[in-house]
Motif scaffolding. Sequence first.
Motif, PDB file in Angstrom:
ATOM      1  N   GLN A   1       2.685  12.745  30.558  1.00 50.90           N
ATOM      2  CA  GLN A   1       1.365  13.348  30.773  1.00 50.90           C
ATOM      3  C   GLN A   1       1.250  13.892  32.194  1.00 50.90           C
ATOM      4  OE1 GLN A   1      -1.543  13.327  28.480  1.00 50.90           O
ATOM      5  NE2 GLN A   1       0.163  13.100  27.077  1.00 50.90           N
TER       6      GLN A   1
ATOM      7  N   GLU B   1       3.784  14.545  34.183  1.00 48.09           N
ATOM      8  CA  GLU B   1       4.791  15.601  34.380  1.00 48.09           C
ATOM      9  C   GLU B   1       4.294  16.935  33.843  1.00 48.09           C
ATOM     10  OE1 GLU B   1       8.543  14.426  32.745  1.00 48.09           O
ATOM     11  OE2 GLU B   1       9.148  13.471  34.624  1.00 48.09           O
ATOM     12  N   ALA B   2       3.693  16.893  32.645  1.00 48.83           N
ATOM     13  CA  ALA B   2       3.173  18.133  32.069  1.00 48.83           C
ATOM     14  C   ALA B   2       2.071  18.709  32.950  1.00 48.83           C
ATOM     15  CB  ALA B   2       2.652  17.871  30.660  1.00 48.83           C
ATOM     16  N   ALA B   3       1.255  17.823  33.517  1.00 48.21           N
ATOM     17  CA  ALA B   3       0.167  18.284  34.382  1.00 48.21           C
ATOM     18  C   ALA B   3       0.726  18.911  35.651  1.00 48.21           C
ATOM     19  CB  ALA B   3      -0.755  17.116  34.723  1.00 48.21           C
ATOM     20  N   ARG B   4       1.768  18.277  36.223  1.00 46.76           N
ATOM     21  CA  ARG B   4       2.382  18.870  37.411  1.00 46.76           C
ATOM     22  C   ARG B   4       3.050  20.195  37.054  1.00 46.76           C
ATOM     23  NH1 ARG B   4       5.972  13.999  38.434  1.00 46.76           N
ATOM     24  NH2 ARG B   4       7.015  15.105  40.126  1.00 46.76           N
ATOM     25  N   ALA B   5       3.628  20.253  35.860  1.00 50.23           N
ATOM     26  CA  ALA B   5       4.370  21.460  35.467  1.00 50.23           C
ATOM     27  C   ALA B   5       3.469  22.684  35.329  1.00 50.23           C
ATOM     28  CB  ALA B   5       5.129  21.214  34.167  1.00 50.23           C
ATOM     29  N   ILE B   6       2.157  22.491  35.053  1.00 47.73           N
ATOM     30  CA  ILE B   6       1.299  23.682  34.995  1.00 47.73           C
ATOM     31  C   ILE B   6       0.668  23.977  36.359  1.00 47.73           C
ATOM     32  CG2 ILE B   6       0.814  23.590  32.512  1.00 47.73           C
ATOM     33  CD1 ILE B   6      -1.949  22.468  33.211  1.00 47.73           C
ATOM     34  N   GLY B   7       1.064  23.215  37.378  1.00 46.31           N
ATOM     35  CA  GLY B   7       0.631  23.561  38.730  1.00 46.31           C
ATOM     36  C   GLY B   7      -0.541  22.770  39.275  1.00 46.31           C
ATOM     37  N   LEU B   8      -0.924  21.679  38.586  1.00 45.41           N
ATOM     38  CA  LEU B   8      -2.002  20.853  39.134  1.00 45.41           C
ATOM     39  C   LEU B   8      -1.462  20.050  40.321  1.00 45.41           C
ATOM     40  CD1 LEU B   8      -3.572  19.457  35.814  1.00 45.41           C
ATOM     41  CD2 LEU B   8      -4.355  21.385  37.171  1.00 45.41           C
ATOM     42  N   ASN B   9      -2.310  19.836  41.347  1.00 48.00           N
ATOM     43  CA  ASN B   9      -1.863  19.041  42.490  1.00 48.00           C
ATOM     44  C   ASN B   9      -2.083  17.551  42.210  1.00 48.00           C
ATOM     45  OD1 ASN B   9      -4.585  18.365  43.075  1.00 48.00           O
ATOM     46  ND2 ASN B   9      -4.835  20.268  44.236  1.00 48.00           N
TER      47      ASN B   9
ATOM     48  N   GLN C   1      -5.603  16.481  41.315  1.00 43.91           N
ATOM     49  CA  GLN C   1      -6.027  16.975  40.000  1.00 43.91           C
ATOM     50  C   GLN C   1      -5.329  16.224  38.869  1.00 43.91           C
ATOM     51  OE1 GLN C   1      -5.006  21.117  40.728  1.00 43.91           O
ATOM     52  NE2 GLN C   1      -7.162  21.711  40.638  1.00 43.91           N
TER      53      GLN C   1
ATOM     54  N   LEU D   1      -7.941  14.520  36.531  1.00 42.09           N
ATOM     55  CA  LEU D   1      -8.158  15.251  35.273  1.00 42.09           C
ATOM     56  C   LEU D   1      -7.354  14.672  34.119  1.00 42.09           C
ATOM     57  CD1 LEU D   1      -7.955  18.934  36.605  1.00 42.09           C
ATOM     58  CD2 LEU D   1     -10.012  17.687  35.962  1.00 42.09           C
ATOM     59  N   ILE D   2      -6.198  14.121  34.417  1.00 40.93           N
ATOM     60  CA  ILE D   2      -5.289  13.701  33.337  1.00 40.93           C
ATOM     61  C   ILE D   2      -5.075  12.193  33.300  1.00 40.93           C
ATOM     62  CG2 ILE D   2      -2.978  13.999  32.357  1.00 40.93           C
ATOM     63  CD1 ILE D   2      -4.739  16.537  32.317  1.00 40.93           C
TER      64      ILE D   2
ATOM     65  N   ASN E   1      11.925  23.343  38.262  1.00 41.30           N
ATOM     66  CA  ASN E   1      10.542  23.282  38.773  1.00 41.30           C
ATOM     67  C   ASN E   1      10.306  21.982  39.561  1.00 41.30           C
ATOM     68  OD1 ASN E   1      10.348  21.424  36.756  1.00 41.30           O
ATOM     69  ND2 ASN E   1       8.576  22.339  35.760  1.00 41.30           N
TER      70      ASN E   1
ATOM     71  N   LEU F   1      10.765  18.878  38.990  1.00 43.01           N
ATOM     72  CA  LEU F   1      10.363  17.583  38.433  1.00 43.01           C
ATOM     73  C   LEU F   1      11.437  16.571  38.789  1.00 43.01           C
ATOM     74  CD1 LEU F   1       8.820  18.349  34.929  1.00 43.01           C
ATOM     75  CD2 LEU F   1       7.662  17.640  37.007  1.00 43.01           C
TER      76      LEU F   1
ATOM     77  N   ALA G   1       3.018  23.301  43.936  1.00 37.79           N
ATOM     78  CA  ALA G   1       2.108  23.413  42.785  1.00 37.79           C
ATOM     79  C   ALA G   1       1.986  24.872  42.359  1.00 37.79           C
ATOM     80  CB  ALA G   1       0.741  22.829  43.136  1.00 37.79           C
TER      81      ALA G   1
ATOM     82  N   ARG H   1       5.092  25.905  40.550  1.00 39.41           N
ATOM     83  CA  ARG H   1       5.181  25.337  39.208  1.00 39.41           C
ATOM     84  C   ARG H   1       4.303  26.089  38.215  1.00 39.41           C
ATOM     85  NH1 ARG H   1       5.043  19.208  41.205  1.00 39.41           N
ATOM     86  NH2 ARG H   1       7.256  18.698  41.072  1.00 39.41           N
ATOM     87  N   ALA H   2       3.192  26.620  38.720  1.00 40.49           N
ATOM     88  CA  ALA H   2       2.321  27.390  37.844  1.00 40.49           C
ATOM     89  C   ALA H   2       3.027  28.629  37.311  1.00 40.49           C
ATOM     90  CB  ALA H   2       1.042  27.783  38.593  1.00 40.49           C
TER      91      ALA H   2
ATOM     92  N   PHE I   1       8.422  20.400  26.951  1.00 39.85           N
ATOM     93  CA  PHE I   1       9.147  19.127  26.969  1.00 39.85           C
ATOM     94  C   PHE I   1       9.590  18.712  25.566  1.00 39.85           C
ATOM     95  CE2 PHE I   1       6.233  19.231  30.496  1.00 39.85           C
ATOM     96  CZ  PHE I   1       6.935  18.678  31.553  1.00 39.85           C
TER      97      PHE I   1
ATOM     98  N   PHE J   1      -1.936  16.937  26.623  1.00 39.19           N
ATOM     99  CA  PHE J   1      -2.887  15.989  27.206  1.00 39.19           C
ATOM    100  C   PHE J   1      -3.663  15.325  26.066  1.00 39.19           C
ATOM    101  CE2 PHE J   1      -2.659  19.467  30.511  1.00 39.19           C
ATOM    102  CZ  PHE J   1      -1.611  18.850  31.164  1.00 39.19           C
TER     103      PHE J   1
ATOM    104  N   HIS K   1      -6.129  13.280  25.727  1.00 39.83           N
ATOM    105  CA  HIS K   1      -7.584  13.119  25.686  1.00 39.83           C
ATOM    106  C   HIS K   1      -8.312  14.458  25.656  1.00 39.83           C
ATOM    107  CE1 HIS K   1      -6.551  13.907  29.779  1.00 39.83           C
ATOM    108  NE2 HIS K   1      -7.798  13.853  30.197  1.00 39.83           N
TER     109      HIS K   1
ATOM    110  N   VAL L   1      -6.061  25.887  37.976  1.00 40.80           N
ATOM    111  CA  VAL L   1      -5.023  26.392  38.871  1.00 40.80           C
ATOM    112  C   VAL L   1      -5.238  27.875  39.148  1.00 40.80           C
ATOM    113  CG1 VAL L   1      -2.547  26.712  39.210  1.00 40.80           C
ATOM    114  CG2 VAL L   1      -3.383  24.665  38.052  1.00 40.80           C
TER     115      VAL L   1
END
Lengths: 222, 258
Positions: free
Chosen positions: A122, A124-132, A135, A139-140, B64, B66, B89, B92-93, B99, B105, B107, B121
Motif C-alpha cells: 500500500q 509502495e503504491a502510494a510512493r510510486a504515484i508520487g505521494l510524499n 501524504q 492518506l493511505i 523508480n 523503490l 516524489a 516517481r509521478a 505491481f 488502496f 480503503h 500530486v
Amino acid sequence: MFDFLDGYDVLGAFWKTIQLTFFSAVGSLIWGTLLAAMRVSPVPLMRGFGTVYVNVVRNIPLSVIIVFTSLGLADVFSVTMGAGGDVATLAFRLSVLGLTAYTSAFVCEAVRSGINTVHLGQAEAARAIGLNFFQVLTLIVLPQAFRAVIGPLANVLIALTKNTTVAAAIGVAEAAYLMKKMIENEAQTILIGLVFAFGFVVLTLPMGLFLNWLGKRLAVKR
Amino acid sequence: MTHVSVAKDSVPAADELVVLSSVNKHFGALHVLQDIDLTITRGEVLVVIGPSGSGKSTLCRTINRLETIDSGSITIDGKALPAEGKALARLRADVGMVFQSFNLFAHKTVLENVTLGQLKVRRTDKKAAEKKARELLDRVGVASQADKYPAQLSGGQQQRVAIARALAMGPKVMLFDEPTSALDPEMINEVLEVMQQLARDGMTMVVVTHEMGFARSAANRVVFMADGRIVEEATPDQFFSNPRSDRAKDFLSKILHH
C-alpha cells in the motif's frame, strides 16, 4: 434509601470526569498519533525520540506522573498553564497534561501496531504515484491503520476514563474525589461504592459498544 | 544529416529515456544486481525475463527507486534519479508502476484510486480528475466498477484498475513488475490485452514477466537475466528461436517444452 446522596453534587463530579476524559482523549489521540508517526519515520532522531518516550512514560505509574505535574511542574518550575492563579483550574489542566502524556504512549503503540497491519505494498503504491512521506502516512497508511485498531483504542479510552480518578490525588473534584469525601462523611459505604461504580459503567460501556460497532463497520476489506 | 552532431556522451540522445549504467546492488551478502548497463529508448517495450531470484524484479524497482542502489547511476529523461524528498516524489509521478499484487488502496473506491494521484500530486481539479479517471477506467474495461472497493473486484479487474491508476499520472514510462503472476489463468489475458494496447499506443514499457507469449508479440527487445546479470539482450525473434547463451537455452528448454 438514597438519602445519603443529598447535598452532594454527584452529577457535577461525573461531569468533571467526562471533561477530564474528553480533553485527555483528544490530546492523547493527537500526540499518540504523532508519536506513532515518529516511530515509523525514516529519520533516526525522531524514531529514537518516539521509542524512548513510549518506553519511559508507559513504565511510570500514572499517579507518579500526575503528582509530578503538581509538585514538579507547578510548584518547582512554576508552570501556570494559563490558569491565572485559580487552583482548581490549574489542577484540572495539569491533570489533562499528565493523563495525555501517559495515555499517548498507549495510543502510540496501538496505532503503530495498526500501521504494521497495513500491507507494505500500500505504501509502495502510494510512493510510486508520487505521494510524499506525509501524504503516504495521512492518506493511505493511517486511515487503514486506525480502522484496524479501533478495538484496541477502545480499550485505551476506557482505561483513560477510569484513570481520570487519579486526578483526585492533586485535588481535581471529579467522581473519585467526591466518593472519598462521601465515604468519610456517610455510613452507606458499600452503596456509595456501587453508585460510583455504576456511574463509570454508564460512561464506559456505551463507549466500548459504540467503538466495537464502528470498528466492524469501518473494517477495511482485503 | 544537415547538422553536425555534438559529442555523444555530453548530451544524451533524445530518445534515450531510461539509462542504467554500472548499477550494483546487494541484499546482505547476496549480489542481486551486478554491473547492470541498460538503455531503454522512448516508445520501446522492453521485456525482462529470467528465472526466479535472477534480480529482474529488483531491477524494475530500482528504476523508480523503490529499491536503492549501491553504486552506478540511473537517469530518466536525462536527469539522475534523486535520492530523497520532493524531487524523488516528482520523478516517481512520471514513472508508472504496476505491481504483482495490484496494491490498490484498500480503503478507497476504484474511482478514488485513480483520482488520488491527480488530485494530490498533479493538483488537478476534481472534475477534470474524475473525467480522466472514468476515461481511463473505460479504456481498461472496468468503467462499470468505478464506485466499488478493490476487494469487490476480481484480480484481473484490480490489475486493470492499477494500470489505469498509473496511467492517470501521464507517465513517461510504465514499469510492470510481474503483473500477471498473481492472477488466475483465465484472467491473465484481459490484463495482457490492456498492456498490448498500451504498447501499440507507443507507451515506453519495462515489463518483468513470465508470459513468453506477450514477450514474443509485444516486445521490441528481450533482456534475459540470471544471477543478477544481464546474460542476453536480443529481439524476441532472435531470443526465442536462437538464444546465444547456454543459460538462456537451458531456461527456455525448461519453460517451452513440456
